[in-house]
Design a protein around this motif. Structure first.
Motif, short mmCIF file in Angstrom:
data_model
loop_
_atom_site.label_atom_id
_atom_site.label_comp_id
_atom_site.label_asym_id
_atom_site.label_seq_id
_atom_site.Cartn_x
_atom_site.Cartn_y
_atom_site.Cartn_z
N LEU A 1 -1.49 -4.80 -8.33
CA LEU A 1 -1.84 -4.21 -9.61
C LEU A 1 -3.35 -4.00 -9.58
CD1 LEU A 1 -0.90 -3.41 -12.49
CD2 LEU A 1 -1.42 -5.75 -13.20
N SER A 2 -3.78 -2.76 -9.44
CA SER A 2 -5.20 -2.45 -9.21
C SER A 2 -6.00 -2.62 -10.49
CB SER A 2 -5.34 -1.02 -8.68
OG SER A 2 -4.59 -0.85 -7.51
N ILE A 3 -7.01 -3.51 -10.44
CA ILE A 3 -7.84 -3.78 -11.61
C ILE A 3 -9.33 -3.74 -11.27
CG2 ILE A 3 -8.49 -5.61 -13.26
CD1 ILE A 3 -5.52 -6.33 -13.42
N ILE A 4 -9.71 -4.29 -10.13
CA ILE A 4 -11.11 -4.25 -9.68
C ILE A 4 -11.17 -3.57 -8.31
CG2 ILE A 4 -13.07 -5.67 -8.95
CD1 ILE A 4 -12.28 -7.69 -11.07
N ASP A 5 -12.14 -2.67 -8.14
CA ASP A 5 -12.26 -1.85 -6.92
C ASP A 5 -10.91 -1.19 -6.63
OD1 ASP A 5 -13.02 -0.58 -4.64
OD2 ASP A 5 -13.68 -2.37 -3.57
N LEU A 6 -10.59 -0.19 -7.43
CA LEU A 6 -9.27 0.43 -7.40
C LEU A 6 -8.94 1.06 -6.06
CD1 LEU A 6 -9.27 2.13 -10.94
CD2 LEU A 6 -8.73 -0.24 -10.31
N VAL A 7 -9.96 1.49 -5.32
CA VAL A 7 -9.73 2.22 -4.07
C VAL A 7 -9.63 1.28 -2.88
CG1 VAL A 7 -10.65 3.96 -2.49
CG2 VAL A 7 -10.86 4.29 -4.97
N HIS A 8 -10.47 0.24 -2.84
CA HIS A 8 -10.61 -0.55 -1.62
C HIS A 8 -10.06 -1.97 -1.70
CE1 HIS A 8 -14.09 2.38 -1.50
NE2 HIS A 8 -13.42 2.69 -0.39
N GLY A 9 -9.32 -2.29 -2.73
CA GLY A 9 -8.90 -3.68 -2.92
C GLY A 9 -7.56 -4.07 -2.35
N VAL B 1 7.86 -5.69 -7.60
CA VAL B 1 7.22 -4.40 -7.85
C VAL B 1 6.61 -4.34 -9.25
CG1 VAL B 1 9.38 -3.31 -8.58
CG2 VAL B 1 7.51 -1.89 -7.71
N HIS B 2 7.22 -5.01 -10.22
CA HIS B 2 6.68 -5.00 -11.58
C HIS B 2 5.33 -5.69 -11.66
CE1 HIS B 2 9.23 -8.51 -10.90
NE2 HIS B 2 8.42 -9.18 -11.70
N ARG B 3 5.08 -6.65 -10.76
CA ARG B 3 3.79 -7.34 -10.75
C ARG B 3 2.71 -6.50 -10.07
NH1 ARG B 3 4.25 -12.82 -12.08
NH2 ARG B 3 2.09 -13.10 -11.38
N GLY B 4 3.13 -5.55 -9.25
CA GLY B 4 2.16 -4.74 -8.53
C GLY B 4 2.73 -3.39 -8.14
N PRO B 5 2.73 -2.43 -9.06
CA PRO B 5 3.31 -1.12 -8.77
C PRO B 5 2.37 -0.16 -8.05
CG PRO B 5 2.60 -1.20 -11.05
CD PRO B 5 2.34 -2.57 -10.48
N ASP B 6 1.09 -0.56 -7.85
CA ASP B 6 0.08 0.39 -7.37
C ASP B 6 -0.04 0.47 -5.85
OD1 ASP B 6 -0.52 0.88 -10.04
OD2 ASP B 6 -2.07 -0.66 -10.10
#
Length: 626
Positions: A51-59, A29-34
């Motif tokens: 972990l949302s970094i590019i295309d926060l909505v659709h990635g 979960v620490h690597r990807g909380p989103d």
């Protein structure tokens, strides 16, 4: 960056338990909380933490091929995805998101396993092709993104971190003694070794295919310098400075691209300062946060390692939004267990605690991406070893029996009896023998890490001595340690992605074609890189001597008289665990506690910090005594 995990069974009719996959992915979960997804496709089950970094909505992942037969999850970034996407769009492929990862599925459909050779990025991925009943695991060129696997229960089980694999029912927990021996011998455990017996790290620049119950690994890239006799271009210094500047600027432009705030770590040295300067030279309109560790206490030990003056000089030069993380020595024992948990390994020093504090500060400022300067020392000759090689080249040494025995070890490890990496390994065997318990000594022949070469000796044969050292540094120090437990693991512990502009595959290809004599001139380390830095970095930083970042080790911890540390290093604990000789550990403790005793990293090895963090490792992951 994200966290990935999963299982693929040999039997195509066997279905994975999504409850098990979820337990595995929850450990990441620490690597990807989103975002979290746990899915199955035939005999493969994938777990994904985003972990949302590019295309926060659709990635969100996994991504699928149009017919649903190919399923892919990936931890990392594909920097040249826009170029690849344009190429594939021209071939008729349709994309539904702006995510960089979506391009990978179509690229695999078009080119098969060779698609990996077209990537510029940092990644660890898993791809299941149900038509071929095939699982493909792949890791980026340099090993920036971790990927571990084990063969168990007629399946391959994989994850970004070992703690997720340990959630699979029945996975054995046992120390890999060869991995422990590597920790003492090299900068870190070297892929494929880990500290867990039967659990492996996929090597950098490698992909593995699992089908029919068999796992086969293939190297698709390696750092390869020209052989002696290669005809370099007849160009002057200015030509290479200009070309290197262009390559670095392009690499930084790739790595500042994100839909979230981006920052950079600023040590006060040349490498991180140059990266910060190039970030502002990309014509990006954003302001960037810089983050630095400082030791501002009044004691002598703080003044000797504090680089705050140079950090402030560079941040003022750039007008960055600067964040000082004032670190006190008393914080080390409080964070050491946490560091070992995320590293999943014993440590040779404590400065990972400072790395953890940096990512914690970045996350507090809502900075999800940081650029770092790792890779420059290994490419441009930043360590003392490069100077020592030059000094040794024209010396004639009378070789006694000890020298000849050392030559034999070196020839076995590196293919060159004259190449000295960090120390005399034959001589150091005696130190390890004194450290290990009688039981360990009796089986030493079974786990002696010097018996198996840890690099491809063919990549060193008939190469310039500068390139030989660069290659070994890349494999052992950089890949095994600096971008592994020190980099990725400490950043993602606080859900921050670290990016490395010096580790760009196109940049590396350019650097391999630069004559090695350009790198070290008049014993001036990183000479060529300093020429690139002129006008970007203040001269005071360019001219300063290289300063290796250090943090207090076992000597300071022993003198602080911390109860739980004393307990882990006690005679009874050492004897009960059975790995080390309790009498030797007692002698070391008394020696380290002397008022006039000083360890000088990196030339002196802190033996007790390895023993201490190994004992924390045993306790943290509930591994049995010997």
């Amino acid at each position: 960056m994200c966290g990935i995990t999963g299982v693929c069974y040999k039997d195509p009719q066997r279905r994975p338990s999504l409850d098990v996959v979820k337990r595995m992915s929850d450990k990441l979960v620490h690597r990807g909380p989103d975002d979290a997804q746990n899915v199955a496709n035939g005999n493969a089950g994938f777990g994904f933490r985003r972990l949302s970094i590019i295309d926060l909505v659709h990635g969100s992942q996994p991504f699928y091929s149009n017919d649903g037969s190919v399923m892919l999850i990936c931890n990392g970034e594909i920097y040249n995805y826009k170029e690849l996407r344009a190429e594939l769009s021209a071939k008729g492929y349709v994309f539904n998101t702006n995510s960089d990862i979506e391009v990978l599925v179509s690229l695999y459909v078009e080119y098969g396993n060779d698609f990996l050779k077209r990537l510029n990025g940092q990644f660890a991925m898993a791809l299941f092709d149900s038509k071929r009943n095939l699982l493909l695991l792949a890791k980026d060129h340099f090993g920036i993104c971790p990927l571990f696997y084990t063969l168990y229960d007629d399946a391959v089980i994989f994850a970004s971190e070992i703690k997720a694999i340990l959630e699979y029912p029945g996975i054995p927990r046992e120390v890999n003694l060869s991995g422990l021996d590597q920790i003492f011998t090299f900068p870190a455990a070297i892929s494929p070794a880990t500290l867990f017996k039967g659990i492996y790290s996929l090597e950098p620049g490698t992909y593995a295919v699992y089908t029919g119950g068999v796992l086969t690994k293939t190297e698709y890239w390696d750092l390869e310098y020209p052989e002696i006799g290669y005809k370099y271009e007849s160009k002057d210094e200015a030509y290479y400075v200009e070309g290197l500047n262009e390559q670095l600027l392009r690499s930084v432009k790739y790595r500042v691209h994100a839909d979230v705030p981006v920052g950079f770590y600023l040590s006060g040295g040349l490498d991180s300062s140059l990266i910060g300067g190039l970030m502002y030279a990309t014509n990006d309109s954003r302001d960037f946060n810089s983050f630095s560790i400082s030791f501002s206490g009044s004691g002598k030990e703080n003044k000797e390692i504090n680089e705050q003056r140079y950090q402030h000089l560079m941040s003022k030069h750039l007008n960055s939004t600067h964040n000082d993380i004032d670190f006190s020595w008393g914080q080390i024992d409080k964070k050491l267990r946490e560091v070992v948990y995320f590293s999943e390994s014993p440590l040779k020093e404590t400065y990972n605690v400072c790395s953890l504090a940096l990512s914690e500060a970045a996350r507090a400022r809502n900075v999800k991406v940081v650029l770092c300067g790792e890779g420059a020392d290994e490419l441009f000759g930043g360590y003392a070893g490069y100077k020592f090689d030059t000094l040794r080249m024209n010396k004639t040494i009378h070789k006694d029996l000890d020298h000849l025995l050392e030559d034999k070890v070196r020839n076995h490890l590196w293919g060159n009896p004259e190449f000295t990496y960090e120390k005399n390994e034959h001589e150091f065997r005696e130190v390890k023998s004194a450290l290990y318990s009688n039981s360990m000594q009796s089986r030493y022949g079974d786990f002696d890490c010097l018996k198996t070469p840890v690099v491809n000796k063919a990549r060193m044969k008939n190469r310039h001595i500068f390139h030989q050292r660069s290659y070994v540094d890349f494999k052992l120090r950089l890949g095994g340690h600096l971008i592994a437990d020190h980099g990725d693991r400490m950043a993602l512990a606080n859900s921050v992605e670290s990016r490395y502009p010096f580790l760009d595959v196109n940049l590396i290809d350019y650097v391999t074609k630069i004559p090695p004599g350009m790198m070290l001139q008049n014993m001036n380390e990183k000479f060529l890189l300093k020429q690139v830095a002129k006008g970007i970095v203040p001269n005071e930083i360019i001219r300063r001597e290289k300063f290796g970042f250090v943090a207090p080790g076992s000597v300071a911890l022993l003198k602080a008289n911390v109860e739980w540390i004393n307990d882990l290093l006690s005679y009874d604990t050492i004897k009960r665990q059975g790995f080390f000789n309790p009498d030797t550990i007692e002698r070391l403790k008394k020696h380290y506690m002397k008022d006039d005793f000083v360890l000088t990293p990196p030339y002196d090895l802190d033996l007790l910090i390895i023993v201490l963090t190994f004992n924390i490792f045993l306790d943290t992951f509930q591994l049995p005594s010997l």
